[in-house]
Design a protein around this motif. Structure first.
Motif, short mmCIF file in Angstrom:
data_model
loop_
_atom_site.label_atom_id
_atom_site.label_comp_id
_atom_site.label_asym_id
_atom_site.label_seq_id
_atom_site.Cartn_x
_atom_site.Cartn_y
_atom_site.Cartn_z
N GLY A 1 14.88 8.02 -2.64
CA GLY A 1 15.95 7.72 -1.68
C GLY A 1 15.69 6.03 -2.30
O GLY A 1 16.87 5.34 -2.16
N THR B 1 9.70 3.76 -3.21
CA THR B 1 9.61 5.39 -3.34
C THR B 1 9.78 6.20 -2.45
O THR B 1 9.16 7.10 -2.42
CB THR B 1 7.57 5.25 -3.15
OG1 THR B 1 7.12 4.64 -2.23
CG2 THR B 1 7.40 5.00 -4.75
N GLY B 2 11.09 5.73 -1.30
CA GLY B 2 12.33 6.46 -0.86
C GLY B 2 11.44 6.28 0.19
O GLY B 2 11.14 4.71 0.41
N ALA B 3 11.73 7.09 1.12
CA ALA B 3 11.63 7.76 2.29
C ALA B 3 9.78 7.66 3.06
O ALA B 3 8.56 8.36 2.09
CB ALA B 3 11.97 8.56 3.54
N LEU C 1 6.57 8.47 3.33
CA LEU C 1 5.94 10.22 3.44
C LEU C 1 5.47 10.50 4.84
O LEU C 1 5.91 11.47 5.54
CB LEU C 1 4.98 10.87 2.30
CG LEU C 1 5.69 10.77 1.55
CD1 LEU C 1 4.58 11.34 -0.07
CD2 LEU C 1 7.18 11.41 1.23
N GLY D 1 0.97 -1.72 0.29
CA GLY D 1 -0.38 -0.12 0.26
C GLY D 1 0.97 1.05 -0.11
O GLY D 1 0.34 2.15 -0.69
C1 LIG Z 1 16.00 11.22 2.09
C2 LIG Z 1 14.88 10.09 0.91
C3 LIG Z 1 14.13 10.83 0.98
C4 LIG Z 1 12.95 10.78 0.20
O1 LIG Z 1 13.16 9.84 -0.40
S1 LIG Z 1 11.18 11.98 -0.07
C5 LIG Z 1 9.97 10.83 -0.44
C6 LIG Z 1 9.72 10.34 -1.77
N1 LIG Z 1 9.23 9.63 -2.89
C7 LIG Z 1 7.92 10.34 -3.26
O2 LIG Z 1 7.92 11.91 -3.09
C8 LIG Z 1 7.14 9.81 -4.12
C9 LIG Z 1 5.66 10.06 -3.26
N2 LIG Z 1 4.74 9.29 -4.48
C10 LIG Z 1 4.31 9.26 -5.07
O3 LIG Z 1 4.26 10.30 -5.88
C11 LIG Z 1 2.63 8.57 -6.38
O4 LIG Z 1 2.51 8.36 -5.23
C12 LIG Z 1 3.68 7.13 -7.22
C13 LIG Z 1 4.85 6.70 -6.76
C14 LIG Z 1 4.06 8.25 -8.10
C15 LIG Z 1 2.80 6.82 -7.52
O5 LIG Z 1 1.73 7.51 -7.70
P1 LIG Z 1 -0.05 6.46 -8.31
O6 LIG Z 1 0.41 5.59 -8.75
O7 LIG Z 1 -1.23 7.71 -8.78
O8 LIG Z 1 -0.04 6.15 -7.04
P2 LIG Z 1 -0.91 6.82 -5.17
O9 LIG Z 1 -0.17 7.80 -5.47
O10 LIG Z 1 -2.01 6.80 -5.25
O11 LIG Z 1 0.26 5.86 -4.91
C16 LIG Z 1 -0.53 4.48 -3.61
C17 LIG Z 1 -0.18 4.43 -2.47
O12 LIG Z 1 0.91 4.11 -2.20
C18 LIG Z 1 1.06 5.37 -1.27
N3 LIG Z 1 2.88 5.87 -1.40
C19 LIG Z 1 3.59 5.64 -2.47
N4 LIG Z 1 5.16 6.19 -2.37
C20 LIG Z 1 4.72 6.58 -0.87
C21 LIG Z 1 5.76 7.43 0.32
N5 LIG Z 1 6.65 7.65 -0.20
N6 LIG Z 1 5.07 7.28 1.30
C22 LIG Z 1 4.03 6.43 1.62
N7 LIG Z 1 3.22 6.21 0.79
C23 LIG Z 1 3.60 6.24 -0.11
C24 LIG Z 1 0.08 6.59 -1.07
O13 LIG Z 1 0.89 7.35 -0.87
C25 LIG Z 1 -1.01 5.50 -2.13
O14 LIG Z 1 -1.70 5.19 -0.57
P3 LIG Z 1 -2.91 5.42 -0.46
O15 LIG Z 1 -3.97 4.14 -2.06
O16 LIG Z 1 -3.50 6.29 -1.05
O17 LIG Z 1 -3.62 5.11 0.65
#
Ligand SMILES: CCCC(=O)SCCNC(=O)CCNC(=O)[C@H](O)C(C)(C)COP(=O)(O)OP(=O)(O)OC[C@H]1O[C@@H](n2cnc3c(N)ncnc32)[C@H](O)[C@@H]1OP(=O)(O)O
Length: 322
Positions: free
Chosen positions: A183, A135-137, A139, A95
Motif C-alpha cells: 500500500g 510499508t503498506g497496511a 500486517l 517500529g
Molecule cells: C492493500 C494494501 C496491502 C498491503 O499493503 S499488505 C502489506 C505489504 N507490506 C509488506 O508486506 C511489508 C512487510 N515488511 C517487510 O517485508 C519487512 O519488514 C521490510 C519492510 C522488508 C523490512 O525488513 P527489515 O529491514 O528486515 O526489518 P524488519 O522486518 O525487522 O521490520 C522492522 C519492524 O517493522 C515491522 N513492520 C514492517 N512492515 C510492517 C507492516 N507492513 N506491518 C506491520 N509491521 C511491519 C516488522 O514487523 C518489524 O517489527 P519488529 O521489530 O519485529 O517488532
C-alpha cells in the motif's frame, strides 16, 4: 467536478462482487474465533440486511470508519504553510516502518478532505518518518480484517481516499526514502510526482501475500508505466531501486540528500498558486474526460484567470519593464 463517478462506482461494484461471495465469506467467518473483534464485526455485517442486499445500500462509510477506528497506532501529521501554499503530510508509525493502521487511514482521509478545501494551496509533499516511506497496511491490522467483506470495505474506503488525493486541486509529491511497499507503493503512485531517494526500495509486493493492489495502485501504476511494465511489476512483486524507478517512469527525480530534493521542488514555486491549480485541473480533465469535454473545461479554467487581478498585475509589471 469529475467527468464520471468512476473510482467510487468501480469500488462499489467490487463490494457487490464480494457480496455475491457471501456464502464463502460466511463459511470463512464461521471458522474464526468468536472473541476476535474483526470476526464479530464481519459476522454482524454479513447478518445485516443492509450490507447483504444488493437492492439496498451496500456500503456505509460510517460503518467502515467505525471498523477502522478499532485498529489504532501511528499518526499522520498535516502541516500547512499559508504563506507558501505548501503543505506537508508526515506518515509516522514507529517500529512498523510507517505501515498504515486503521486510524491512520482515517487521519489521511480527513487531511485529504481538508486539503481539498484549501483554496490557496499550491502543493502537498508526502513523506515518511525515520527514513522509510510506508510499508503498506499494518500486517497486524490486515490479519484481523482478512475476510472478503471487510477487505472490500477497507478497499472502498482507502481507494476512495487515494482517488481524492489524486484529484486534489494542487500538486501532490511523494518524497520517497527507504521502504515503500504494498500500500505504500500504492500511495506514492497516486501522487503527481515522485522524488525518490537513492535509499529507496519500492515494490508492489502484494502478490507475496497472495493478493493484489486494492487501493487503486494497480490503476495508477498502469497509467504511469504502461500496462506491460505494470503487469510485470505486480506479477513478480519485484522491489525496485531508485534508478530502476527512474528508467521505468515511476520516479521523476532521484536524490541523495534533502537539499537536492528541495532544489528540484523549487520549479513548482515559480508561478502563482492559481496557475499551478489551473494546470492541475487541466491535466485531470484531460485524464478523466473525453476530448471535447476536456477542451471545454480548459476554456472554463482559462476564463477564470484571464483578466483577473493577477493577470492584470503581471501585464502591468511586464509593460512597466519595457
Ligand atoms: C492493500 C494494501 C496491502 C498491503 O499493503 S499488505 C502489506 C505489504 N507490506 C509488506 O508486506 C511489508 C512487510 N515488511 C517487510 O517485508 C519487512 O519488514 C521490510 C519492510 C522488508 C523490512 O525488513 P527489515 O529491514 O528486515 O526489518 P524488519 O522486518 O525487522 O521490520 C522492522 C519492524 O517493522 C515491522 N513492520 C514492517 N512492515 C510492517 C507492516 N507492513 N506491518 C506491520 N509491521 C511491519 C516488522 O514487523 C518489524 O517489527 P519488529 O521489530 O519485529 O517488532
Amino acid at each position: 467536478m469529475a467527468c464520471n463517478a468512476g473510482p467510487m462506482r468501480r469500488l462499489t461494484s467490487l463490494l457487490v462482487l464480494k457480496l455475491e461471495q457471501r456464502g464463502a465469506a460466511t463459511r470463512l467467518l464461521a471458522r474464526r474465533r468468536q472473541s476476535d473483534y474483526a470476526s464479530k464485526a464481519a459476522q454482524a455485517l454479513v447478518a445485516s440486511n443492509t450490507i447483504m442486499s444488493p437492492e439496498q445500500s451496500l456500503y456505509r462509510e460510517s460503518e467502515t470508519r467505525n471498523l477502522l477506528s478499532h485498529f489504532g497506532g501511528g499518526h499522520i501529521h498535516l502541516e500547512k504553510d499559508e504563506n507558501s501554499g505548501i503543505a506537508r503530510l508526515l506518515i509516522e508509525h514507529e517500529g512498523k516502518k510507517n505501515a498504515f493502521s486503521g486510524s491512520m487511514i482515517l487521519q489521511l482521509a480527513d487531511h485529504v478532505a481538508e486539503l481539498s478545501k484549501w483554496k490557496d494551496g499550491r502543493a502537498v509533499i508526502i513523506r515518511g518518518a525515520n527514513g522509510d516511506f510506508c510499508t503498506g497496511a499494518d500486517l497486524n491490522f490486515v490479519q484481523k480484517i482478512a475476510t472478503p467483506v471487510l477487505g472490500a470495505k477497507m478497499s472502498i474506503f482507502m481507494g476512495s481516499v487515494l482517488a481524492k488525493l489524486h484529484q486534489l486541486p494542487l500538486i501532490t509529491v511523494a518524497h520517497v526514502e527507504g521502504y515503500a511497499l504494498g500500500g505504500g507503493a500504492e500511495l506514492l503512485s497516486a501522487c503527481d510526482f515522485r522524488a525518490v531517494s537513492t535509499t529507496a526500495n519500492i515494490g508492489f509486493v502484494h502478490g507475496r501475500l497472495g493478493v493484489s493492489p486494492g487501493w487503486g495502485g494497480g490503476t495508477h501504476l498502469t497509467q504511469l508505466v504502461g500496462w506491460r511494465t505494470a503487469l510485470r511489476l505486480m506479477a513478480s512483486a519485484q522491489v525496485l531501486d531508485a534508478n530502476e524507478c527512474l528508467r521505468l517512469g515511476l520516479a521523476d527525480f532521484v536524490f541523495s540528500n534533502d537539499s537536492e530534493v528541495s532544489a528540484w521542488f523549487e520549479q513548482f514555486t515559480k508561478t502563482s498558486a492559481q496557475s499551478v491549480r489551473a494546470a492541475k485541473r487541466i491535466v485531470l480533465n484531460a485524464q478523466e474526460c473525453d476530448y471535447s469535454e476536456s477542451l471545454n473545461r480548459e476554456r472554463d479554467v482559462f476564463a477564470e484567470l484571464w483578466g483577473g487581478q493577477r493577470h492584470l498585475q503581471a501585464l502591468q509589471k511586464l509593460a512597466g519593464s519595457k
